[in-house]
Design a protein around this motif. Sequence first.
Motif, PDB file in Angstrom:
ATOM      1  N   TYR A 171      -8.378   4.536  -6.061  1.00 18.69           N
ATOM      2  CA  TYR A 171      -7.431   3.657  -5.381  1.00 18.69           C
ATOM      3  C   TYR A 171      -6.607   4.414  -4.346  1.00 18.69           C
ATOM      4  N   SER A 172      -6.275   3.707  -3.281  1.00 21.92           N
ATOM      5  CA  SER A 172      -5.342   4.235  -2.293  1.00 21.92           C
ATOM      6  C   SER A 172      -4.542   3.073  -1.717  1.00 21.92           C
ATOM      7  N   ALA A 173      -3.374   3.402  -1.147  1.00 23.72           N
ATOM      8  CA  ALA A 173      -2.565   2.373  -0.497  1.00 23.72           C
ATOM      9  C   ALA A 173      -3.242   1.930   0.791  1.00 23.72           C
ATOM     10  N   ALA A 174      -3.218   0.650   1.051  1.00 21.63           N
ATOM     11  CA  ALA A 174      -3.852   0.123   2.260  1.00 21.63           C
ATOM     12  C   ALA A 174      -3.149   0.646   3.503  1.00 21.63           C
ATOM     13  N   PRO A 175      -3.867   0.760   4.613  1.00 21.45           N
ATOM     14  CA  PRO A 175      -3.215   1.171   5.863  1.00 21.45           C
ATOM     15  C   PRO A 175      -2.248   0.100   6.342  1.00 21.45           C
TER      16      PRO A 175
ATOM     17  N   GLN B  39      -3.982  -8.626  -3.044  1.00 23.28           N
ATOM     18  CA  GLN B  39      -2.956  -8.880  -2.033  1.00 23.28           C
ATOM     19  C   GLN B  39      -3.158  -8.036  -0.782  1.00 23.28           C
ATOM     20  N   GLY B  40      -4.139  -7.174  -0.799  1.00 26.19           N
ATOM     21  CA  GLY B  40      -4.381  -6.333   0.358  1.00 26.19           C
ATOM     22  C   GLY B  40      -3.481  -5.129   0.440  1.00 26.19           C
ATOM     23  N   LEU B  41      -2.749  -4.830  -0.630  1.00 25.66           N
ATOM     24  CA  LEU B  41      -1.861  -3.668  -0.634  1.00 25.66           C
ATOM     25  C   LEU B  41      -2.560  -2.406  -1.116  1.00 25.66           C
TER      26      LEU B  41
ATOM     27  N   SER C  18      -1.444 -18.370   2.250  1.00 22.56           N
ATOM     28  CA  SER C  18      -1.487 -17.628   0.988  1.00 22.56           C
ATOM     29  C   SER C  18      -2.438 -16.450   1.073  1.00 22.56           C
ATOM     30  N   ARG C  19      -3.578 -16.645   1.708  1.00 23.51           N
ATOM     31  CA  ARG C  19      -4.571 -15.575   1.825  1.00 23.51           C
ATOM     32  C   ARG C  19      -4.064 -14.420   2.683  1.00 23.51           C
ATOM     33  N   LEU C  20      -3.189 -14.719   3.636  1.00 22.43           N
ATOM     34  CA  LEU C  20      -2.694 -13.679   4.532  1.00 22.43           C
ATOM     35  C   LEU C  20      -1.665 -12.765   3.871  1.00 22.43           C
ATOM     36  N   HIS C  21      -1.001 -13.244   2.813  1.00 21.03           N
ATOM     37  CA  HIS C  21       0.076 -12.477   2.171  1.00 21.03           C
ATOM     38  C   HIS C  21       1.040 -11.942   3.239  1.00 21.03           C
ATOM     39  N   THR C  22       1.454 -12.866   4.097  1.00 21.20           N
ATOM     40  CA  THR C  22       2.220 -12.523   5.292  1.00 21.20           C
ATOM     41  C   THR C  22       3.426 -11.641   5.014  1.00 21.20           C
ATOM     42  N   HIS C  23       4.257 -12.063   4.084  1.00 21.61           N
ATOM     43  CA  HIS C  23       5.542 -11.398   3.902  1.00 21.61           C
ATOM     44  C   HIS C  23       5.398 -10.054   3.207  1.00 21.61           C
ATOM     45  N   VAL C  24       4.391  -9.929   2.367  1.00 17.93           N
ATOM     46  CA  VAL C  24       4.110  -8.635   1.759  1.00 17.93           C
ATOM     47  C   VAL C  24       3.858  -7.597   2.845  1.00 17.93           C
ATOM     48  N   HIS C  25       3.003  -7.928   3.799  1.00 16.99           N
ATOM     49  CA  HIS C  25       2.611  -6.949   4.803  1.00 16.99           C
ATOM     50  C   HIS C  25       3.682  -6.743   5.868  1.00 16.99           C
ATOM     51  N   LEU C  26       4.459  -7.777   6.165  1.00 17.29           N
ATOM     52  CA  LEU C  26       5.558  -7.598   7.109  1.00 17.29           C
ATOM     53  C   LEU C  26       6.622  -6.673   6.546  1.00 17.29           C
ATOM     54  N   PHE C  27       7.054  -6.930   5.323  1.00 15.40           N
ATOM     55  CA  PHE C  27       8.116  -6.109   4.752  1.00 15.40           C
ATOM     56  C   PHE C  27       7.661  -4.678   4.506  1.00 15.40           C
ATOM     57  N   ARG C  28       6.369  -4.492   4.359  1.00 13.89           N
ATOM     58  CA  ARG C  28       5.860  -3.143   4.128  1.00 13.89           C
ATOM     59  C   ARG C  28       5.853  -2.308   5.412  1.00 13.89           C
ATOM     60  N   LEU C  29       6.016  -2.936   6.569  1.00 16.77           N
ATOM     61  CA  LEU C  29       6.024  -2.178   7.813  1.00 16.77           C
ATOM     62  C   LEU C  29       7.123  -1.126   7.827  1.00 16.77           C
TER      63      LEU C  29
END
Length: 234
Positions: A82-86, A71-73, A170-181
């Motif tokens: 392992y580390s959290a993605a930027p 998911q790119g997280l 689906s590949r972008l996992h848009t909402h995962v990365h937006l909410f993580r901001l």
Amino acid sequence: MTNRISELKNGDTGLLRRPTRLGDEVYGAIYSQLMSLKIPPGGRIAVDNLVRELGVSQTPIREALSRLEAQGLVVKQHLIGYSAAPQMDLAGLEQLYDLRMLVEPFAAAQAARLMPDEAIASLETIDSDMRQIRNEDARAAYSRFAQSDGAFHDMIALGSGNNLIHETLSRLHTHVHLFRLYYHTRATSDANREHGRILAAIKDRSPKAAETAMRDHIERSRKRFMKFFTDHQE
């Protein structure tokens, strides 16, 4: 080892009720920490620490980290671990919303034409679930809302009948990365109202109304995230 994951869930300790599927619950626990920024962007993720914290073996933790990497997280580096993605930067945020504005209104219009009744019923269920999420456990509520928001938009993309649109989003996992901001516990009533208008238009089989409602939702979402992003970059 006592299985601490079978105990009650606590937003600060990460303790969890006994899950139906251990792997899913471990995934959910780590996902929640990433989304709430308890594990900060770029932060090291020590498997041994998670073993102690969650009271499980390394196997479900490594499986969860692999899912999160997809998911790119999470980022895995050879010999480092392992580390959290930027975080997404401002340019990435702007580009993401430009892309969403190009494809999601069209997808909503197509879904109003083509989406099967049973899929619309499932969309209604997701919408209803999002409205019932409460903040008794703020981290869990935030993570659940982010996942449900993604599922809502994913189902509309799938309902468009255009596989390329669905696969791209689906590949972008848009909402995962937006909410993580950013991590917030404020009620998400604005997003719920906007989703309600999109859903109503799709149920009414009104492509134009669905396109307009989705366009309005994306623009309002852009403003919400952009404001918080720019405020916290000053």
